[in-house]
Write an enzyme that holds these catalytic residues in place. Sequence first.
Site, PDB file in Angstrom:
ATOM      1  CG  ASP A  73      -6.705  37.589  -8.640  1.00 59.06           C
ATOM      2  OD1 ASP A  73      -5.990  37.578  -9.672  1.00 59.06           O
ATOM      3  OD2 ASP A  73      -6.542  37.040  -7.512  1.00 59.06           O
ATOM      4  CB  THR A 148      10.787  45.633 -14.589  1.00 57.11           C
ATOM      5  OG1 THR A 148      12.168  45.713 -13.931  1.00 57.11           O
ATOM      6  CG2 THR A 148      10.647  43.998 -14.674  1.00 57.11           C
ATOM      7  CG  ASP A 149      15.573  47.880 -15.026  1.00 57.97           C
ATOM      8  OD1 ASP A 149      15.058  47.350 -14.240  1.00 57.97           O
ATOM      9  OD2 ASP A 149      16.488  48.803 -14.887  1.00 57.97           O
ATOM     10  CD  GLU A 150      14.032  44.257 -10.657  1.00 50.61           C
ATOM     11  OE1 GLU A 150      14.051  43.194 -10.367  1.00 50.61           O
ATOM     12  OE2 GLU A 150      13.951  45.074 -10.024  1.00 50.61           O
ATOM     13  CE1 TYR A 173       8.048  42.435 -10.769  1.00 47.28           C
ATOM     14  CE2 TYR A 173      10.408  42.979 -10.944  1.00 47.28           C
ATOM     15  CZ  TYR A 173       9.075  43.413 -11.186  1.00 47.28           C
ATOM     16  OH  TYR A 173       8.668  44.416 -11.746  1.00 47.28           O
ATOM     17  CE  LYS A 177       6.556  43.361 -15.089  1.00 52.06           C
ATOM     18  NZ  LYS A 177       5.090  43.752 -15.084  1.00 52.06           N
ATOM     19  CG  ASN A 202      15.168  50.435  -9.402  1.00 54.70           C
ATOM     20  OD1 ASN A 202      15.509  49.663 -10.326  1.00 54.70           O
ATOM     21  ND2 ASN A 202      14.748  49.874  -8.017  1.00 54.70           N
TER      22      ASN A 202
HETATM   23  P1  NAD Z   1       2.654  48.119  -7.114  1.00 52.98           P
HETATM   24  O1  NAD Z   1       2.581  46.761  -6.706  1.00 52.98           O
HETATM   25  O2  NAD Z   1       2.354  49.293  -6.416  1.00 52.98           O
HETATM   26  O3  NAD Z   1       1.146  47.989  -7.779  1.00 52.98           O
HETATM   27  C1  NAD Z   1       0.482  46.712  -8.688  1.00 52.98           C
HETATM   28  C2  NAD Z   1      -0.970  46.783  -8.606  1.00 52.98           C
HETATM   29  O4  NAD Z   1      -1.333  45.514  -9.438  1.00 52.98           O
HETATM   30  C3  NAD Z   1      -1.759  46.521  -7.255  1.00 52.98           C
HETATM   31  O5  NAD Z   1      -2.626  47.559  -6.960  1.00 52.98           O
HETATM   32  C4  NAD Z   1      -2.102  45.219  -7.330  1.00 52.98           C
HETATM   33  O6  NAD Z   1      -3.374  44.973  -6.842  1.00 52.98           O
HETATM   34  C5  NAD Z   1      -2.526  45.108  -8.961  1.00 52.98           C
HETATM   35  N1  NAD Z   1      -2.381  43.442  -8.807  1.00 52.98           N
HETATM   36  C6  NAD Z   1      -1.398  42.633  -8.954  1.00 52.98           C
HETATM   37  N2  NAD Z   1      -1.825  41.345  -9.152  1.00 52.98           N
HETATM   38  C7  NAD Z   1      -2.919  41.449  -9.602  1.00 52.98           C
HETATM   39  C8  NAD Z   1      -3.928  40.631 -10.406  1.00 52.98           C
HETATM   40  N3  NAD Z   1      -3.614  39.229 -10.406  1.00 52.98           N
HETATM   41  N4  NAD Z   1      -5.225  40.926 -10.716  1.00 52.98           N
HETATM   42  C9  NAD Z   1      -5.401  42.226 -10.726  1.00 52.98           C
HETATM   43  N5  NAD Z   1      -4.627  43.412 -10.204  1.00 52.98           N
HETATM   44  C10 NAD Z   1      -3.432  42.940  -9.534  1.00 52.98           C
HETATM   45  O7  NAD Z   1       3.437  48.004  -8.566  1.00 52.98           O
HETATM   46  P2  NAD Z   1       4.116  49.371  -9.341  1.00 52.98           P
HETATM   47  O8  NAD Z   1       5.526  49.308  -8.816  1.00 52.98           O
HETATM   48  O9  NAD Z   1       3.084  50.298  -9.497  1.00 52.98           O
HETATM   49  O10 NAD Z   1       4.521  48.445 -10.500  1.00 52.98           O
HETATM   50  C11 NAD Z   1       3.262  48.477 -11.573  1.00 52.98           C
HETATM   51  C12 NAD Z   1       4.263  48.074 -13.059  1.00 52.98           C
HETATM   52  O11 NAD Z   1       5.213  48.352 -13.408  1.00 52.98           O
HETATM   53  C13 NAD Z   1       4.284  46.337 -12.665  1.00 52.98           C
HETATM   54  O12 NAD Z   1       3.880  45.707 -13.961  1.00 52.98           O
HETATM   55  C14 NAD Z   1       5.888  46.390 -12.492  1.00 52.98           C
HETATM   56  O13 NAD Z   1       6.367  44.981 -12.801  1.00 52.98           O
HETATM   57  C15 NAD Z   1       6.002  47.494 -13.468  1.00 52.98           C
HETATM   58  N6  NAD Z   1       7.413  48.139 -13.183  1.00 52.98           N
HETATM   59  C16 NAD Z   1       7.447  48.565 -11.768  1.00 52.98           C
HETATM   60  C17 NAD Z   1       8.844  49.518 -11.602  1.00 52.98           C
HETATM   61  C18 NAD Z   1       8.969  49.980 -10.290  1.00 52.98           C
HETATM   62  O14 NAD Z   1      10.136  50.584  -9.805  1.00 52.98           O
HETATM   63  N7  NAD Z   1       8.266  50.113  -9.478  1.00 52.98           N
HETATM   64  C19 NAD Z   1       9.913  49.489 -12.517  1.00 52.98           C
HETATM   65  C20 NAD Z   1       9.624  49.044 -13.742  1.00 52.98           C
HETATM   66  C21 NAD Z   1       8.413  48.225 -13.903  1.00 52.98           C
HETATM   67  O1  TDX Z   2      15.505  47.827   2.703  1.00 54.09           O
HETATM   68  C1  TDX Z   2      15.842  47.775   1.655  1.00 54.09           C
HETATM   69  N1  TDX Z   2      17.370  47.900   1.577  1.00 54.09           N
HETATM   70  C2  TDX Z   2      18.218  47.765   0.391  1.00 54.09           C
HETATM   71  O2  TDX Z   2      19.504  47.706   0.670  1.00 54.09           O
HETATM   72  C3  TDX Z   2      15.327  47.563   0.433  1.00 54.09           C
HETATM   73  C4  TDX Z   2      13.839  47.454   0.342  1.00 54.09           C
HETATM   74  C5  TDX Z   2      16.280  47.318  -0.731  1.00 54.09           C
HETATM   75  N2  TDX Z   2      17.570  47.462  -0.759  1.00 54.09           N
HETATM   76  C6  TDX Z   2      18.246  47.404  -1.915  1.00 54.09           C
HETATM   77  C7  TDX Z   2      17.652  46.189  -2.861  1.00 54.09           C
HETATM   78  C8  TDX Z   2      17.988  46.784  -4.381  1.00 54.09           C
HETATM   79  O3  TDX Z   2      19.232  46.794  -4.756  1.00 54.09           O
HETATM   80  O4  TDX Z   2      17.856  48.671  -2.849  1.00 54.09           O
HETATM   81  C9  TDX Z   2      17.784  48.215  -4.166  1.00 54.09           C
HETATM   82  C10 TDX Z   2      16.366  48.773  -4.648  1.00 54.09           C
HETATM   83  O5  TDX Z   2      15.251  47.755  -3.981  1.00 54.09           O
HETATM   84  P1  TDX Z   2      13.799  47.799  -4.053  1.00 54.09           P
HETATM   85  O6  TDX Z   2      13.390  49.079  -3.889  1.00 54.09           O
HETATM   86  O7  TDX Z   2      13.273  46.562  -3.481  1.00 54.09           O
HETATM   87  O8  TDX Z   2      13.836  47.374  -5.933  1.00 54.09           O
HETATM   88  P2  TDX Z   2      14.280  46.582  -6.773  1.00 54.09           P
HETATM   89  O9  TDX Z   2      14.657  45.162  -6.311  1.00 54.09           O
HETATM   90  O10 TDX Z   2      15.749  47.199  -7.570  1.00 54.09           O
HETATM   91  O11 TDX Z   2      13.149  46.283  -7.877  1.00 54.09           O
HETATM   92  C11 TDX Z   2      12.338  47.612  -8.143  1.00 54.09           C
HETATM   93  O12 TDX Z   2      12.831  47.991  -9.592  1.00 54.09           O
HETATM   94  C12 TDX Z   2      12.433  47.467 -10.516  1.00 54.09           C
HETATM   95  C13 TDX Z   2      10.735  47.446  -8.321  1.00 54.09           C
HETATM   96  O13 TDX Z   2      10.396  46.756  -6.914  1.00 54.09           O
HETATM   97  C14 TDX Z   2      10.520  46.579  -9.359  1.00 54.09           C
HETATM   98  O14 TDX Z   2       9.102  46.549  -9.475  1.00 54.09           O
HETATM   99  C15 TDX Z   2      10.897  47.175 -10.784  1.00 54.09           C
HETATM  100  O15 TDX Z   2      10.560  46.199 -11.770  1.00 54.09           O
END
Ligand code: NAD
Ligand code: TDX
Length: 367
Positions: A73, A148-150, A173, A177, A202
């Site tokens: 962790d 992330t773009d967020e 979140y 980030k 996303n």
């Molecule tokens: P995810 O939640 O699927 O995976 C994240 C992993 O990080 C998990 O396996 C978790 O156990 C590990 N983790 C979390 N906290 C930890 C800690 N304290 N120590 C060790 N491990 C830890 O997330 P994801 O969707 O694969 O996203 C990965 C990265 O990409 C993140 O940094 C996220 O912000 C970024 N990101 C995600 C998206 C998206 O749409 N999913 C888009 C842009 C950027």
């Molecule tokens: O059940 C749902 N219904 C719904 O309308 C969920 C789970 C989401 N939504 C909406 C919220 C958002 O406008 O859909 C859009 C996408 O939601 P998420 O899948 O939760 O993604 P978002 O909040 O956009 O964030 C994601 O993109 C950027 C990832 O979770 C982040 O980790 C990444 O950084």
Amino acid sequence: MQDLLLPGTERVLVTGGAGFIGGALVRRLLRDTCATVFNLDKLGYASDLISIELTLAELGSAAQGRHQLLRVDLANAEATGAAVRQADPDLVFHLAAESHVDRSIDEPGAFIESNVTGTFHLLQAVRAHWEQLPQERREQFRFHHISTDEVFGSLGPMGRFSETTPYDPRSPYSASKAGSDHLVQAWHHTYGLPVVLTNCSNNYGPWQFPEKLIPVVIHKAVAGEPIPLYGDGQNVRDWLYVEDHVEALLLAASRGQLGRSYCVGGHGERTNKEVVAAICSALDSLLPTGAPHRRLITQVTDRPGHDRRYAIDPTLISMEVGWQPRYSFEEGLAATVHWYLEQQDWCRQVREQAGYSGGRLGVLAPS
Ligand code: NAD
Ligand code: TDX
């Protein structure tokens, strides 16, 4: 094969490699490079190693010993330092983070601990490692921070995020980030740590823990349950297939300029309503007995502080490092829907392991 990485890159540390995007990156590194991959992950609720185990089995003796799990962790500074020393990396991809916006509304503390404090601990450990490397390895070393773009906040109907957009995070979140991005830039400017950052839109694709929009909608539609559409469903996200993100990470890590941040997005803007409708019509063809699945779409209470629109201008990463997305949203979504239909047992298993029943997250109690 080794061309995906800079010459001499033999040991790669991936944090968060048991998660959705980290897992896709680990599998790609195992398949298409000769590097040994050190996978640092705390194995949290969203983690799963099955996809990596399947890849290792497929590769057989070619992958023997090339994946090493470090169950750590990042909130634990000492364990993080020891893991970095054990990995002795030439390259670090930092993806470990709490990643679900709705969970950050319910439990913001976990996001500060992993994303801010965890990144701080990792940067300190990596800096100590980098400073003692022999000159040749030190010059080649890279720390790639995945963001992330967020962090840029919410757009109106026009315009796109680019590398010069000011930070304006609005959820726990995205604020966590943004904090991690600033720490990484500070370690570059103050200590000279060779960093590259990417801010991606996303992601979607196989092996994503079923709590985010696309897997949630597939699951609910197949189960014949109400499909939750937050608010008016007109919020826009810029969707990118996960394999395209992985390609961008590999290119930016080896060709990106140090200290630069690159925006990654694949011109995949859709309203949530459009995404949900597209999934429903794909399912109508694949599972005609449940058609029309759109009858299940249900507008529910909006997410607090819900960002209206995200969109990325990927000009810099395409010009400077030569990245282009390969999958259209239609192709990626068809592959994803198909994959989730085939993997319903996996979804059930990971939800059970995580103690997540598929209920709504991130709603404030009425005041
Ligand atoms: P995810 O939640 O699927 O995976 C994240 C992993 O990080 C998990 O396996 C978790 O156990 C590990 N983790 C979390 N906290 C930890 C800690 N304290 N120590 C060790 N491990 C830890 O997330 P994801 O969707 O694969 O996203 C990965 C990265 O990409 C993140 O940094 C996220 O912000 C970024 N990101 C995600 C998206 C998206 O749409 N999913 C888009 C842009 C950027
Ligand atoms: O059940 C749902 N219904 C719904 O309308 C969920 C789970 C989401 N939504 C909406 C919220 C958002 O406008 O859909 C859009 C996408 O939601 P998420 O899948 O939760 O993604 P978002 O909040 O956009 O964030 C994601 O993109 C950027 C990832 O979770 C982040 O980790 C990444 O950084």
